[in-house]
Design an enzyme around this catalytic site. Structure first.
Site, PDB file in Angstrom:
ATOM      1  N   GLU A 169       0.796  -1.226   0.000  1.00 57.06           N
ATOM      2  CA  GLU A 169       0.000   0.000   0.000  1.00 57.06           C
ATOM      3  C   GLU A 169       0.837   1.289   0.000  1.00 57.06           C
ATOM      4  O   GLU A 169       0.816   2.047   0.977  1.00 57.06           O
ATOM      5  CB  GLU A 169      -0.941   0.018   1.202  1.00 57.06           C
ATOM      6  CG  GLU A 169      -1.922  -1.130   1.189  1.00 57.06           C
ATOM      7  CD  GLU A 169      -2.985  -0.990   2.282  1.00 57.06           C
ATOM      8  OE1 GLU A 169      -2.880  -0.076   3.115  1.00 57.06           O
ATOM      9  OE2 GLU A 169      -3.919  -1.793   2.274  1.00 57.06           O
TER      10      GLU A 169
ATOM     11  N   GLU B 209      -5.468  -8.552   1.035  1.00 61.17           N
ATOM     12  CA  GLU B 209      -6.012  -8.230   2.366  1.00 61.17           C
ATOM     13  C   GLU B 209      -7.490  -7.921   2.252  1.00 61.17           C
ATOM     14  O   GLU B 209      -7.913  -7.190   1.353  1.00 61.17           O
ATOM     15  CB  GLU B 209      -5.352  -6.976   2.966  1.00 61.17           C
ATOM     16  CG  GLU B 209      -3.962  -7.177   3.461  1.00 61.17           C
ATOM     17  CD  GLU B 209      -3.375  -5.909   4.094  1.00 61.17           C
ATOM     18  OE1 GLU B 209      -4.136  -4.993   4.484  1.00 61.17           O
ATOM     19  OE2 GLU B 209      -2.144  -5.839   4.169  1.00 61.17           O
TER      20      GLU B 209
HETATM   21  C1  GCO Z   1      -2.669  -2.688   5.161  1.00 65.21           C
HETATM   22  C2  GCO Z   1      -2.594  -2.350   6.453  1.00 65.21           C
HETATM   23  C3  GCO Z   1      -2.639  -3.323   7.511  1.00 65.21           C
HETATM   24  C4  GCO Z   1      -3.711  -2.819   8.424  1.00 65.21           C
HETATM   25  C5  GCO Z   1      -5.068  -3.183   7.887  1.00 65.21           C
HETATM   26  C6  GCO Z   1      -6.198  -2.714   8.744  1.00 65.21           C
HETATM   27  O1  GCO Z   1      -1.785  -3.272   4.604  1.00 65.21           O
HETATM   28  O2  GCO Z   1      -3.736  -2.320   4.732  1.00 65.21           O
HETATM   29  O3  GCO Z   1      -1.737  -1.464   6.714  1.00 65.21           O
HETATM   30  O4  GCO Z   1      -1.360  -3.279   8.015  1.00 65.21           O
HETATM   31  O5  GCO Z   1      -3.540  -3.329   9.673  1.00 65.21           O
HETATM   32  O6  GCO Z   1      -5.264  -2.600   6.641  1.00 65.21           O
HETATM   33  O7  GCO Z   1      -6.202  -1.332   8.812  1.00 65.21           O
END
Ligand code: GCO
Length: 453
Positions: free
Chosen positions: A174, A362
């Site tokens: 991200e 994710e």
């Molecule tokens: C991502 C995040 C995770 C967060 C999750 C919840 O990669 O998106 O940074 O590390 O913990 O998105 O907010």
């Protein structure tokens, strides 16, 4: 009717070759913040100031995955999870970011990888999940163009050390979030603000993304190489022209900024003219150098946003309307629960013909878990996962380019600026005793995954 359909959702509906897994990140779970020669990261530094994090929390110990990785990987195995995505803490393997290598740090990841393989769990490595070595931040971090060289050194070390056994890689996690929150809004480490930091950090991250891909491809035979992007459906708050135009601009900034230069399409300056200000940072061959043909693109979706035009917001002239003001169902972090968003994002990325393969790297949610008779009841999370997965299945059945799904996340952990309050895990952690307990959602997933073909 709908309910029944969802409870009958089966992993086998997604086909035999669909990849299922869970995702984590080094800083959020490992602890061992100064163990065995690890250097300080920007998050270690940032959390030294308790004002920056809810409740003054830090991740010095966190889930203590550094010492408990075997327990966690065995638990994963018992839950039928056969793909595990985790990240490498750059400062654990290169305490100063470059130069001296910390062999004990490499040993830790070798142990994790070998233990995964012994359990027949496939390791998926994210090179960079936000924990830059503090020593590099002192030289400007992502705003310093030399980061391309620093990042290449880190990538080369990881590829040479782990590449004989690890064949699934993601370069960045991200980039929009670590540049936006860390270098524009100043609400994540390193806490820098403003366009003067955000713009160079953005361009350098785009360059590193492609360079990292090239290094991995050169050094690791048969590797599947990807990178990951946050993305949310962006809708206008009101159905008027100005809000609609604002939504297109915000979509360009949040969803297109990092993928399009990688695909050779350049920055989306037409829809987000502010990006013209990237020009001073772009050197003659950069737009060629920032292209790379990734084997897969990881997309990470949680929610959708509604935006409206707002003259008072400098540079962007847009405002996100909080979910709590919109009378919609939300998670504990005030993110709207909106399952069609994941479908729309798969569709959006499938529309880029240059993308070979999409994986949801994710998806997950935080809600208040209830402890009942020693068990952890998290019906909201269970429903969330089922509803979102239903949308993934819809995309798959329509022939969209979707090949896998990773839950965020395995155990409760340190949620950045929100500390330990929001729990995202399939497995509950008691942060006093570090005891792990599988939640209802984790039990459901275990059962779901028992039926993969
Ligand atoms: C991502 C995040 C995770 C967060 C999750 C919840 O990669 O998106 O940074 O590390 O913990 O998105 O907010």
């Amino acid at each position: 009717m709908k309910k029944q359909e969802e409870s009958f959702l089966k992993a086998s509906d997604f086909g035999e070759n669909f990849t299922w897994g869970v995702s984590t990140a080094a800083y959020q779970i490992e602890g061992g913040h100064d163990s065995d020669g690890k250097g300080q990261s920007i998050w270690d530094k940032y959390t030294e100031n308790p004002k920056m994090i809810q409740n003054g929390d830090n991740a010095n110990i966190s889930c203590d995955f550094y010492n408990k990785y075997k327990e966690d990987i065995l638990l994963m195995k018992s839950m039928n999870i056969d793909n595990y995505r985790f990240s490498i803490s750059w400062a654990r393997v290169l305490p100063n970011g470059v130069g001296t290598v910390n062999d004990k740090g490499l040993q830790f990841y070798n142990d994790v990888i070998n233990f995964c393989l012994a359990q027949e769990i496939t390791p998926w490595i994210t090179l960079y999940h936000w924990d830059l070595p503090h020593a590099l931040e002192q030289k400007g971090g992502w705003t310093n163009r030399t980061i391309v060289r620093w990042f290449s050194e880190f990538t080369t070390l990881c590829a040479k050390t782990f590449g004989d056994r690890v064949k699934h890689w993601m370069v960045l996690n991200e980039p929009m979030v670590f540049t936006g929150a860390g270098y524009f809004l100043g609400v994540h480490a390193p806490g820098k603000k403003g366009l003067k930091n955000f713009l160079p950090a953005t361009h350098h991250a785009v360059l590193c993304q492609a360079e990292g891909g090239r290094i991995l491809r050169k050094l690791i035979p048969n590797a599947q190489i990807g990178t990951t992007f946050s993305c949310s459906q962006i809708d206008p708050y009101r159905e008027n022209k100005r809000d609609k135009k604002t939504a297109i601009k915000v979509d360009a900034l949040l969803n297109r900024l990092f993928i399009e230069p990688t695909l050779g399409l350049g920055y989306p300056t037409n829809d987000a003219p502010i990006l013209k200000r990237l020009r001073p940072f772009i050197q003659p061959t950069d737009m060629v150098d920032c292209k790379f043909d990734f084997d897969f693109i990881g997309i990470q979706n949680y929610t959708r946003e509604k935006v409206k035009y707002n003259l008072l917001v400098p540079h962007i002239r847009a405002k996100i309307i909080k979910a709590s003001k919109r009378n919609v169902k939300t998670t504990l972090m005030d993110w709207e629960v909106y399952p069609p968003s994941i479908y729309k994002m798969i569709k959006k990325y499938s529309d880029y013909p240059q993308i070979k393969k999409i994986i949801i790297t994710e998806n997950g949610a935080t809600f208040k878990d209830k402890v009942e008779n020693g068990g952890i009841v998290d019906t909201d999370r269970l429903n969330f996962l089922q509803h979102y997965l239903n949308q993934v299945l819809k995309a798959k059945n329509e022939g969209l380019n979707i090949h896998g799904y990773f839950v965020w996340t395995f155990t409760d952990n340190f949620e950045w600026a929100e500390g330990y309050f929001p729990r995202f895990g399939l497995v509950h952690i008691d942060f006093n005793t570090l005891k792990r307990t599988i939640k209802e959602s984790g039990k459901w997933l275990t059962n779901f995954l028992s039926n993969k073909n």
